[in-house]
Design an enzyme around this catalytic site. Sequence first.
Site, PDB file in Angstrom:
ATOM      1  N   ASP A   8       0.925  -1.231   0.114  1.00  0.00           N
ATOM      2  CA  ASP A   8      -0.046  -0.210  -0.073  1.00  0.00           C
ATOM      3  C   ASP A   8       0.877   1.201  -0.060  1.00  0.00           C
ATOM      4  O   ASP A   8       2.197   1.018   0.325  1.00  0.00           O
ATOM      5  CB  ASP A   8      -0.945  -0.079   1.256  1.00  0.00           C
ATOM      6  CG  ASP A   8      -1.720   1.043   1.374  1.00  0.00           C
ATOM      7  OD1 ASP A   8      -2.452   1.520   0.373  1.00  0.00           O
ATOM      8  OD2 ASP A   8      -1.620   1.841   2.582  1.00  0.00           O
ATOM      9  N   ASP A  10      -0.005   5.196   1.021  1.00  0.00           N
ATOM     10  CA  ASP A  10      -0.313   6.190   2.261  1.00  0.00           C
ATOM     11  C   ASP A  10      -0.455   5.649   3.550  1.00  0.00           C
ATOM     12  O   ASP A  10      -1.077   4.711   3.742  1.00  0.00           O
ATOM     13  CB  ASP A  10      -1.635   6.714   1.992  1.00  0.00           C
ATOM     14  CG  ASP A  10      -1.726   7.666   0.540  1.00  0.00           C
ATOM     15  OD1 ASP A  10      -1.190   8.601   0.671  1.00  0.00           O
ATOM     16  OD2 ASP A  10      -2.416   7.039  -0.328  1.00  0.00           O
ATOM     17  N   ASP A 166      -1.428  -0.666   6.113  1.00  0.00           N
ATOM     18  CA  ASP A 166      -1.578  -0.109   7.478  1.00  0.00           C
ATOM     19  C   ASP A 166      -2.997  -0.167   7.851  1.00  0.00           C
ATOM     20  O   ASP A 166      -3.180   0.354   8.839  1.00  0.00           O
ATOM     21  CB  ASP A 166      -0.840   1.183   7.395  1.00  0.00           C
ATOM     22  CG  ASP A 166      -1.847   2.276   6.742  1.00  0.00           C
ATOM     23  OD1 ASP A 166      -2.051   2.023   5.596  1.00  0.00           O
ATOM     24  OD2 ASP A 166      -2.306   3.317   7.270  1.00  0.00           O
TER      25      ASP A 166
END
Length: 216
Positions: A8, A10, A166
């Site tokens: 991922d 961001d 995250d």
Amino acid sequence: MFRSVIFDLDGTILNTLEDLANAGNWICRKRGWPEHTVEGYRRLVGTGMRNLLRLLDPAGDSDPQLDEALAEYMDYYGEHSLEKTAPYPGIPEMLAELKRRGMKLAVYSNKGDRFCTEIVEHFFPGVFDVIRGKVDGVPVKPDPAGLQLVLDALGAERDTTLYVGDSNVDMETARNGGLVSCGVTWGFRGRQELQEAGAVHLADTAEELLSLVLGQ
């Protein structure tokens, strides 16, 4: 040992929170919507730019000017996306080591595809084999359709590919796509959300993540 890693963007390899929040509050001021704290954006981002604007707009999807506001937001963010954004500690070194060892590396994000490519190449030029953001006609994460496209482009097999993110969206994406997941605790959401979302592995540092990928 894994042979491929899909990251991922961001909150995983780059801390983009302040730039996302600044752009979000800019459109809020312009449109007369309530602003949010930078910390508040931790919960707002992650499901794509249109969904972010829908959450910021008090009228949500019922606002006939939502698409216009989205275009304004995207223009502003495109001009200011590199002002505060930076890699998390240890990420450049970790990626360099994975690249040195011949790992296939990809980024898959709900961020618009153009922004995703520009930002990743700015900070990590030539590191990733595939960089993919949100494109028309492909549903955003956690739908696995885009993830399959990344796997195909990468030439990667599910059973030797690790998905790293995250948030709960990332853990659900990995599960929906049949991949082993690793949640990173330094990002926007944190350990509890990742555990509750079924993260197979957790990493507190880039060094821990490197060890996991290499099977050490």
